[in-house]
Scaffold this motif. Structure first.
Motif, PDB file in Angstrom:
ATOM      1  N   TYR A   1      -2.963  -6.996   4.459  1.00 27.92           N
ATOM      2  CA  TYR A   1      -2.468  -6.218   3.320  1.00 27.92           C
ATOM      3  C   TYR A   1      -3.178  -4.860   3.266  1.00 27.92           C
ATOM      4  CZ  TYR A   1      -6.854  -8.265   1.911  1.00 27.92           C
ATOM      5  OH  TYR A   1      -8.161  -8.654   1.922  1.00 27.92           O
TER       6      TYR A   1
ATOM      7  N   ALA B   1      -3.067  -1.927   0.120  1.00 27.73           N
ATOM      8  CA  ALA B   1      -2.518  -1.274  -1.066  1.00 27.73           C
ATOM      9  C   ALA B   1      -2.645   0.242  -0.920  1.00 27.73           C
ATOM     10  CB  ALA B   1      -3.263  -1.741  -2.316  1.00 27.73           C
TER      11      ALA B   1
ATOM     12  N   ASN C   1       2.690  -1.180  -0.041  1.00 27.70           N
ATOM     13  CA  ASN C   1       1.701  -2.030   0.621  1.00 27.70           C
ATOM     14  C   ASN C   1       2.002  -2.021   2.109  1.00 27.70           C
ATOM     15  OD1 ASN C   1       0.007  -4.220   1.588  1.00 27.70           O
ATOM     16  ND2 ASN C   1      -0.277  -4.709  -0.582  1.00 27.70           N
TER      17      ASN C   1
ATOM     18  N   CYS D   1      -5.349  -4.587  -4.702  1.00 26.40           N
ATOM     19  CA  CYS D   1      -4.471  -5.581  -4.091  1.00 26.40           C
ATOM     20  C   CYS D   1      -5.046  -6.953  -4.401  1.00 26.40           C
ATOM     21  CB  CYS D   1      -4.378  -5.383  -2.574  1.00 26.40           C
ATOM     22  SG  CYS D   1      -3.276  -6.590  -1.768  1.00 26.40           S
TER      23      CYS D   1
ATOM     24  N   THR E   1      -5.489   3.430   2.438  1.00 32.90           N
ATOM     25  CA  THR E   1      -5.908   2.262   1.666  1.00 32.90           C
ATOM     26  C   THR E   1      -7.416   2.241   1.469  1.00 32.90           C
ATOM     27  OG1 THR E   1      -5.477  -0.122   1.477  1.00 32.90           O
ATOM     28  CG2 THR E   1      -6.319   0.653   3.597  1.00 32.90           C
TER      29      THR E   1
ATOM     30  N   THR F   1       0.337  -5.632  -5.695  1.00 32.79           N
ATOM     31  CA  THR F   1      -0.151  -4.277  -5.463  1.00 32.79           C
ATOM     32  C   THR F   1      -0.060  -3.545  -6.794  1.00 32.79           C
ATOM     33  OG1 THR F   1       0.897  -4.375  -3.273  1.00 32.79           O
ATOM     34  CG2 THR F   1       0.099  -2.217  -4.010  1.00 32.79           C
TER      35      THR F   1
END
Length: 315
Positions: free
Chosen positions: A132, A134, A163, A209, A251, A274
Motif C-alpha cells: 500500500y 497512501a 493509493n 493508510c 507516500t 486511505t
C-alpha cells in the motif's frame, strides 16, 4: 468546495448513468451533461464565492437526480495523464535508505490501474508481495506549460486521494518501476476533489493508510520534499498539463516493504483505508483478481461500483 462523480441507478432508464456533482456549503448539485474536467477548468471552482458558485451550479444541475434507486460515488475525474512521484517524503526516503533526490522521480500510471473509492482492489495471482502507498493527488485545472511556482499553484484545481498499490516483486525486476505500478484494477482513486482554496498541503495535512483498522502509515504532507506547486512547475517544463490530469505526490513512511520484520503484504479480505485530513477517505477491499472479473467486466473504467449483491457477498 468539492467536485465528484456518481453512478446513478434510476427507476427511469434515461436518468441512469454517470453524473458530475459539485458540493457547495454541504449541498450537492448533479450535472448530467457537464464533465468534471470542464468544472475544474475555470476560476469559479477555486476562486468563486459560495453564493456565486451556488447560483451557477444550481442553474446547471439538479439537487437530486430523478427517481434514484441508488447513488454511488465513483472516480472524481477521468484523467488524461496520471503522473506519479517516487521518494517525495523525507521520512520515506530515510526508511528505504535513499538519498534526498535533487530532482523529482516521475513515473506514469495508466487508467487500467485505477479503481473507484468503493471498488475492490484486484490482487494478481502472480504476486504475494503487494503493498500500500497512501498519496496526496493533485488535480490540474488549467492548461499549463513552463510554469513558475506561482503559475503552477494557480493551475492546481484541487486535491484528492490515491493509493499507489504496488506489486513489489515485479517493481523490483528492473530499475524502472512501471511494471510494478500498472496492474489492472489495483489503484484506488477518489473519493472527490477538494478545491485548492480549502486545504494547504504545504502547511501540513495528516495522511494515513490503515489496514483492517490498524494504522500502517501516518505522516504529514508538510514532510514532502517537493511541494505540489514545485512538482507542477517541474513537470510542466517538459510536457503540457491539461485540466483533469493528476499527479500523485508520493507516500510517507510506513510502507509494508519497510516493516521490520517484513511481516505485512496485502491479502484477500484486507480493508485498505486511505485518508487525508481536510480532503476525505476511502476504503477498498482486497480480493483475488479472479473474484473481481465479473465486477469490472463490461463496465467503463469509472464504474459502476459494487452491486448490492456484491456488497452483501463481500461484507
Amino acid at each position: 468546495m468539492k467536485l465528484g462523480r456518481a453512478f446513478v441507478e434510476s427507476l427511469l432508464e434515461q436518468h441512469t448513468g454517470i453524473y458530475t456533482w459539485v458540493e457547495v456549503e454541504g449541498r450537492r448539485h448533479y450535472l448530467r451533461e457537464v464533465g468534471a474536467a470542464s468544472v475544474v477548468d475555470g476560476e469559479l471552482f477555486t476562486a468563486g464565492d459560495a453564493a456565486e458558485q451556488a447560483r451557477c451550479y444550481s442553474a446547471a444541475g439538479v439537487e437530486a437526480p430523478e427517481h434514484p434507486r441508488s447513488i454511488t460515488d465513483v472516480m472524481p475525474v477521468k484523467p488524461g495523464k496520471i503522473l506519479c512521484v517516487g521518494l517525495n517524503y523525507h521520512d520515506h526516503a530515510a526508511e528505504v535508505g535513499a538519498e534526498i533526490p535533487e530532482y523529482p522521480s516521475v513515473f506514469t500510471k495508466f487508467r487500467n490501474a485505477l479503481v473507484g473509492p468503493e471498488d475492490p482492489i484486484a490482487l494478481p495471482e502472480e504476486s504475494s508481495k503487494i503493498d500500500y502507498e497512501a498519496e496526496l493527488c493533485v488535480v490540474i485545472g488549467q492548461h499549463v506549460r513552463r510554469a513558475d511556482e506561482d503559475e503552477a499553484l494557480r493551475a492546481i484545481a484541487g486535491y484528492t486521494l490515491l493509493n499507489d498499490v504496488s506489486v513489489r516483486d515485479w517493481q523490483g525486476r528492473t530499475s524502472e518501476w512501471f511494471q510494478g505500478k500498472n496492474w489492472d484494477h489495483t489503484t484506488p482513486f477518489g473519493p472527490w476533489v477538494v478545491s485548492r482554496d480549502e486545504v494547504d498541503p504545504v502547511a501540513g495535512l495528516r495522511i494515513e493508510c490503515l489496514v483492517d483498522g490498524e494504522v500502517m502509515q501516518s505522516g504529514s504532507t508538510a514532510d514532502m520534499i517537493f511541494t505540489p506547486a514545485q512538482l507542477v512547475s517541474y513537470i510542466s517544463r517538459f510536457m503540457t498539463l491539461e485540466p483533469g490530469d493528476v499527479i500523485a505526490c508520493g507516500t510517507p513512511a510506513g510502507v509494508g516493504m519497510s516493516k521490520r520484520p517484513r511481516r505485512f503484504w496485502l491479502k484477500e479480505g484486507h480493508r485498505v483505508t486511505t485518508r487525508i485530513e481536510g480532503i476525505g477517505e476511502m476504503t477498498n477491499v482486497c480480493l483475488p483478481e479472479a473474484r473481481t472479473i465479473e465486477h469490472f467486466q463490461g463496465t467503463s473504467w469509472w464504474g459502476p461500483v459494487l452491486s448490492q449483491r456484491e456488497a452483501e457477498a463481500y461484507g
